[in-house]
Design a protein around this motif. Structure first.
Motif, PDB file in Angstrom:
ATOM      1  N   ALA A 115      27.381  66.296  38.304  1.00 21.36           N
ATOM      2  CA  ALA A 115      28.562  66.673  39.243  1.00 21.36           C
ATOM      3  C   ALA A 115      28.121  67.692  40.115  1.00 21.36           C
ATOM      4  CB  ALA A 115      29.655  67.254  38.528  1.00 21.36           C
ATOM      5  N   THR A 116      27.063  68.482  39.731  1.00 20.55           N
ATOM      6  CA  THR A 116      26.621  69.447  40.562  1.00 20.55           C
ATOM      7  C   THR A 116      25.739  69.055  41.674  1.00 20.55           C
ATOM      8  OG1 THR A 116      24.549  69.537  39.080  1.00 20.55           O
ATOM      9  CG2 THR A 116      26.122  71.031  38.488  1.00 20.55           C
ATOM     10  N   THR A 117      25.348  67.773  41.688  1.00 24.42           N
ATOM     11  CA  THR A 117      24.597  67.235  42.699  1.00 24.42           C
ATOM     12  C   THR A 117      25.337  66.417  43.650  1.00 24.42           C
ATOM     13  OG1 THR A 117      23.866  65.485  41.499  1.00 24.42           O
ATOM     14  CG2 THR A 117      22.327  67.340  41.773  1.00 24.42           C
ATOM     15  N   THR A 118      26.624  65.848  43.164  1.00 26.03           N
ATOM     16  CA  THR A 118      27.375  65.045  43.862  1.00 26.03           C
ATOM     17  C   THR A 118      28.695  65.516  44.363  1.00 26.03           C
ATOM     18  OG1 THR A 118      28.219  64.152  42.017  1.00 26.03           O
ATOM     19  CG2 THR A 118      26.347  63.181  42.639  1.00 26.03           C
ATOM     20  N   THR A 119      29.157  66.452  43.669  1.00 29.29           N
ATOM     21  CA  THR A 119      30.452  66.995  44.385  1.00 29.29           C
ATOM     22  C   THR A 119      30.258  68.511  44.640  1.00 29.29           C
ATOM     23  OG1 THR A 119      31.039  67.912  41.990  1.00 29.29           O
ATOM     24  CG2 THR A 119      31.616  65.767  42.332  1.00 29.29           C
ATOM     25  N   LYS A 120      29.278  68.602  45.381  1.00 28.35           N
ATOM     26  CA  LYS A 120      29.058  69.980  46.091  1.00 28.35           C
ATOM     27  C   LYS A 120      30.036  70.071  47.301  1.00 28.35           C
ATOM     28  CE  LYS A 120      25.609  72.883  48.080  1.00 28.35           C
ATOM     29  NZ  LYS A 120      24.248  73.142  48.458  1.00 28.35           N
ATOM     30  N   GLY A 121      30.814  71.305  47.132  1.00 23.59           N
ATOM     31  CA  GLY A 121      31.753  71.563  48.098  1.00 23.59           C
ATOM     32  C   GLY A 121      33.208  71.082  47.935  1.00 23.59           C
ATOM     33  N   PHE A 122      33.298  70.521  46.979  1.00 18.97           N
ATOM     34  CA  PHE A 122      34.886  70.140  46.581  1.00 18.97           C
ATOM     35  C   PHE A 122      35.503  71.344  45.611  1.00 18.97           C
ATOM     36  CE2 PHE A 122      33.148  66.022  47.614  1.00 18.97           C
ATOM     37  CZ  PHE A 122      34.038  65.723  48.618  1.00 18.97           C
ATOM     38  N   ASN A 123      36.663  71.923  45.980  1.00 17.12           N
ATOM     39  CA  ASN A 123      37.287  72.979  45.115  1.00 17.12           C
ATOM     40  C   ASN A 123      38.258  71.993  44.234  1.00 17.12           C
ATOM     41  OD1 ASN A 123      35.989  74.846  46.511  1.00 17.12           O
ATOM     42  ND2 ASN A 123      37.411  74.613  48.116  1.00 17.12           N
ATOM     43  N   ILE A 124      38.711  70.974  44.525  1.00 23.47           N
ATOM     44  CA  ILE A 124      39.821  70.221  43.761  1.00 23.47           C
ATOM     45  C   ILE A 124      39.065  69.222  42.585  1.00 23.47           C
ATOM     46  CG2 ILE A 124      41.709  68.711  43.486  1.00 23.47           C
ATOM     47  CD1 ILE A 124      42.290  69.951  46.407  1.00 23.47           C
ATOM     48  N   GLN A 176      42.187  62.604  38.487  1.00 23.14           N
ATOM     49  CA  GLN A 176      40.892  62.766  38.028  1.00 23.14           C
ATOM     50  C   GLN A 176      39.722  62.641  38.964  1.00 23.14           C
ATOM     51  OE1 GLN A 176      40.007  63.881  34.902  1.00 23.14           O
ATOM     52  NE2 GLN A 176      42.296  63.544  34.107  1.00 23.14           N
ATOM     53  N   LEU A 177      39.723  63.554  40.067  1.00 21.25           N
ATOM     54  CA  LEU A 177      39.074  63.545  41.302  1.00 21.25           C
ATOM     55  C   LEU A 177      37.632  63.628  40.878  1.00 21.25           C
ATOM     56  CD1 LEU A 177      41.370  65.581  43.487  1.00 21.25           C
ATOM     57  CD2 LEU A 177      41.592  63.014  42.798  1.00 21.25           C
ATOM     58  N   LEU A 178      37.154  64.608  40.179  1.00 16.86           N
ATOM     59  CA  LEU A 178      35.945  64.765  39.804  1.00 16.86           C
ATOM     60  C   LEU A 178      35.186  63.438  39.433  1.00 16.86           C
ATOM     61  CD1 LEU A 178      33.572  66.853  40.003  1.00 16.86           C
ATOM     62  CD2 LEU A 178      34.243  67.468  37.785  1.00 16.86           C
ATOM     63  N   ARG A 179      35.536  62.825  38.381  1.00 19.44           N
ATOM     64  CA  ARG A 179      35.035  61.691  37.736  1.00 19.44           C
ATOM     65  C   ARG A 179      35.248  60.447  38.721  1.00 19.44           C
ATOM     66  NH1 ARG A 179      37.922  60.383  32.225  1.00 19.44           N
ATOM     67  NH2 ARG A 179      36.432  58.637  32.491  1.00 19.44           N
ATOM     68  N   SER A 180      36.254  60.508  39.548  1.00 15.07           N
ATOM     69  CA  SER A 180      36.354  59.419  40.612  1.00 15.07           C
ATOM     70  C   SER A 180      35.087  59.602  41.475  1.00 15.07           C
ATOM     71  CB  SER A 180      37.849  59.800  41.182  1.00 15.07           C
ATOM     72  OG  SER A 180      37.993  58.724  42.336  1.00 15.07           O
ATOM     73  N   GLN A 181      34.834  60.788  41.955  1.00 19.44           N
ATOM     74  CA  GLN A 181      33.905  60.862  42.916  1.00 19.44           C
ATOM     75  C   GLN A 181      32.723  60.470  42.468  1.00 19.44           C
ATOM     76  OE1 GLN A 181      33.300  64.767  44.341  1.00 19.44           O
ATOM     77  NE2 GLN A 181      31.582  64.145  45.849  1.00 19.44           N
ATOM     78  N   GLU A 182      32.250  60.844  41.054  1.00 19.33           N
ATOM     79  CA  GLU A 182      30.933  60.598  40.451  1.00 19.33           C
ATOM     80  C   GLU A 182      30.874  59.084  40.492  1.00 19.33           C
ATOM     81  OE1 GLU A 182      30.940  62.169  36.749  1.00 19.33           O
ATOM     82  OE2 GLU A 182      31.305  64.307  37.323  1.00 19.33           O
ATOM     83  N   ASP A 183      32.046  58.307  40.089  1.00 24.94           N
ATOM     84  CA  ASP A 183      31.772  56.929  40.015  1.00 24.94           C
ATOM     85  C   ASP A 183      31.665  56.158  41.406  1.00 24.94           C
ATOM     86  OD1 ASP A 183      32.020  56.746  37.196  1.00 24.94           O
ATOM     87  OD2 ASP A 183      34.229  56.337  37.037  1.00 24.94           O
ATOM     88  N   LEU A 184      32.307  56.714  42.415  1.00 27.90           N
ATOM     89  CA  LEU A 184      32.145  56.105  43.688  1.00 27.90           C
ATOM     90  C   LEU A 184      30.823  56.347  44.216  1.00 27.90           C
ATOM     91  CD1 LEU A 184      35.948  57.108  45.275  1.00 27.90           C
ATOM     92  CD2 LEU A 184      35.056  54.787  44.206  1.00 27.90           C
ATOM     93  N   GLU A 185      30.266  57.558  44.005  1.00 35.02           N
ATOM     94  CA  GLU A 185      28.890  57.704  44.616  1.00 35.02           C
ATOM     95  C   GLU A 185      27.803  57.059  44.022  1.00 35.02           C
ATOM     96  OE1 GLU A 185      27.912  61.877  45.139  1.00 35.02           O
ATOM     97  OE2 GLU A 185      29.769  62.113  46.606  1.00 35.02           O
TER      98      GLU A 185
END
Length: 684
Positions: A115-124, A176-185
């Motif tokens: 998550a530190t590499t893929t969700t940089k810049g997201f607050n939610i 679950q936005l964080l996990r969603s972004q991980e899977d999509l990336e």
């Protein structure tokens, strides 16, 4: 001037001479012929084999030869064929180096590092799913689908872009936005051209409020698939939220090109055209929306409103009628239809629609205001109630005209105090309302006789609107009351310049010129007024009066004779007698005055005292006509009759006194004194 650079010649040293000698010696040597190739040893090592024509099928996939060479292999199984196929695919298209091992799903404890590499810049990172409370059945279905996808990924180790994208979409739906972004990336890294992953990630970006990243994903989708209708629609929505109406309209156009039956796209594009002030294109799109989706009442309403604003009353009524057929309880549509009916003069239908609209929405001040305006002349009391209710509901700037119209009703009912209060309230809310200033000036001038305040109000109206003709005319009238004839003439001149087709202004100015003694100029103005008003709404008596003023007595007499043939009444005979006197036809004038007296005399009246006062003027004019013939006795009799009918007719006393002086009658001075007693300021 630029100095030329001088190149210095290099001095040739001793080394140069020695090198030249060596080159000459090498060139003089004799050549050595080649007896045998020195590469023959290597050529002998190569065995030349004729392999024949290369097959299109890879050697690894040559099933017949491979099965003969490897009898232990089991090519009939699906897994064996899949293994050989993947081996060949990796040889032809070698995989690029990646940071993650996609053959194994990431563990839960490794997600924080990812998550530190893929969700940089997201607050939610996580949202509370509203769907859990609003629609628990759908929430349970989503969780069930997500558990199936999790089992497929973890238990069966089936990690692919499709499953990751699907799980990312489900995670987004449950918050679950964080996990969603991980899977999509991860899905995008596995399949860089997987459109669905980009689509789901753009939805995630929109949920997190990052429209520009969502726009980047949509641009990539359109780059891969030029016919992706939803991508054009989504990109248009983003441009719409960003306030770029032009780009939004362009993307809606692309979506309509791919799907011509998309009514919602037509509607959204019409709204963008509306923002760009392209009204015609917006109307076309609203009409197309109504055609494709007749139940889209919002499009019908907006089309009707545009028709209403442009003054196409019948088209507006048709649109609102269609809308009311679908939504009969729409108060706003009924209000617009009622106002359009009023513009066409159908006041009964208009009042019916406005009354129904008030029944459906009794808190709308605008509907009460419009119904009050319609009832202002026919039912002023009911109009007063509606306008008062409108002001009670909304006493702000938006409803300032309600004060002005209620003030007009109060003025018509001669309730001057309430009228002044309403007009002043309107001016306090909006100082640019010319109507309120002018009406205040009229009340000050004609009711309160405060000409200074009236002039000040008219001047304020003119300052706000320099083309308001009525303000100039009213201020000129106020100047006349103040005996400022010069300023009044200027205002009438301005009114004539603004409205040169109105004959009344020429008459007003001609009247003032007549008072100042400029008879020729006054006559010209009255002539202009007559020429402008000829054949329009000028009566025969008015035409005769104008002809008489202009000295055209023959035309005036002819006009009055036509009027008398149509309606033989006493006033026409009196007017005809006056014109005959101006034409020096005194004998004819006497006959007309006598006919007027005959028509004025009631059938049961035998005494002159009981005759109407109008007969005194006829007797007075008969006496003047007899004086012209020097028939003084007949003149005295006629003037005496005028005095009997109207004892306060001071002019009759004066003329009888003058006539008696000519007859040397002893009571002549008494008649003149009587005239002065009745009107002390009389002088002739």
């Amino acid at each position: 001037m630029s100095r030329k650079k001088v190149k210095k010649k290099k001095k040739k040293g001793l080394g140069y001479a020695e090198r030249m000698k060596k080159i000459e010696a090498f060139l003089k040597q004799s050549s050595k012929p080649l007896q045998r190739s020195q590469s023959i040893e290597r050529m002998n090592k190569v065995t030349m084999v004729d392999k024949g024509r290369r097959k299109t099928l890879p050697l690894v996939m040559d099933i017949e030869n491979f099965s003969q060479a490897n009898p232990d292999s089991n090519l009939d199984s699906y897994e064996s064929a899949k293994e050989h196929w993947e081996k060949w695919f990796d040889e032809i298209y070698p995989p690029s180096p990646v940071e993650f091992d996609f053959s194994v799903a990431p563990k839960e404890e490794e997600r924080d590092d990812v998550a530190t590499t893929t969700t940089k810049g997201f607050n939610i990172e996580e949202l509370d799913p509203i769907i859990k409370e609003t629609n628990p059945q759908v929430y349970e279905a989503i969780m069930k689908d997500m558990s199936v996808v999790d089992d497929d990924i973890k238990l069966h180790n089936n990690v692919n872009a499709y499953n990751l994208s699907r799980r990312g979409a489900l995670l987004r739906k449950v918050g679950q936005l964080l996990r969603s972004q991980e899977d999509l990336e991860l899905a995008i890294k596995m399949e860089p051209h997987f459109v669905d992953a980009y689509w789901q990630r753009h939805l995630l970006y929109l949920l997190q409020g990052d429209q520009y990243k969502a726009l980047d994903d949509l641009n990539f989708i359109i780059k891969i698939n030029k016919n992706h209708t939803r991508a054009y629609r989504a990109r248009a929505e983003i441009f719409r939220n960003l306030g770029d109406a032009t780009m939004a309209a362009i993307n809606y156009t692309q979506a309509i090109r791919l799907n011509p039956d998309d009514a919602e796209a037509y509607f959204k594009r019409a709204e963008m055209y509306e923002k760009k002030n392209d009204i015609l294109s917006a109307l076309e799109d609203y009409a197309m929306t109504s055609k494709l989706m007749p139940s889209k009442t919002e499009a019908i309403f907006k089309h009707g409103v545009y028709m209403f604003k442009q003054g196409s009353w019948l088209s507006a009524i048709n649109d609102f009628s269609k809308l009311l057929a679908l939504k009969p309880y729409d108060a706003e549509a009924r209000s617009y239809r009622g106002r359009a009916q009023a513009q066409l003069g159908n006041f009964t239908s208009a009042l019916k629609d406005l009354s129904i609209a008030i029944h459906f929405n009794p808190d709308d001040a605008t509907i009460f205001y419009h119904r009050g305006c319609i009832l202002r002349r026919s039912h002023p009391k009911m109009a007063l109630q509606d306008l008062s209710t409108s002001i009670l509901l909304d006493d702000s700037y938006d409803n300032v005209l309600a004060y002005a119209h209620r003030g007009i009703i109060y003025a018509s009912m001669k309730r001057w105090g309430e009228a002044v209060c309403d007009f002043e309230s309107a001016v306090k809310l909006d100082k640019t309302i010319v109507l309120a200033h002018v009406n205040l000036g009229v009340i000050y001038m004609r009711q309160k006789h405060d000409y200074t305040s009236a002039i000040r109000r008219f001047t304020s109206a003119i300052r706000i609107d320099p083309t308001h003709v009525r303000a100039y005319v009213c201020r000129a009238e106020a100047y006349c009351y103040e005996s400022l004839i010069k300023y009044a003439l200027k205002d009438y001149t301005r009114a004539i310049h603004l409205r040169p087709d109105n004959p009344k202004y020429y008459l007003y100015r001609g009247k003032l010129l007549l008072q100042t003694g400029e008879l020729d100029l006054a006559g010209q103005h009255i002539g202009f007024a007559f020429n402008l008003n000829q054949g329009v709404d000028l009566s025969i008596t008015q035409q005769a009066a104008v002809y008489s003023f202009l000295g055209e007595y023959t035309e005036s007499i002819q006009a009055l004779n036509r009027a008398i043939r149509a309606q033989p009444v006493a006033p026409l005979y009196v007017l005809l007698g006056k014109v005959s006197m101006k034409a020096k036809l005194f004998n004819v004038a006497i006959d007309h005055f006598k006919e007027a007296v005959k028509l004025m005399t009631p059938w049961n009246v035998t005494k002159l005292v009981n005759m109407p006062r109008e007969a005194a003027e006829a007797f007075y004019l008969i006496g003047l006509s007899y004086n012209e013939f020097k028939l003084y006795k007949h003149a005295v009799d006629a003037l005496s009759s005028a005095i009997k009918v109207d004892p306060k007719h001071y002019q009759a006393y004066y003329q009888r006194g003058l006539t008696r002086i000519k007859l040397k009658h002893p009571r002549a001075i008494q008649d003149i004194n009587k005239a002065l007693a009745i009107k002390p300021k009389f002088f002739q």
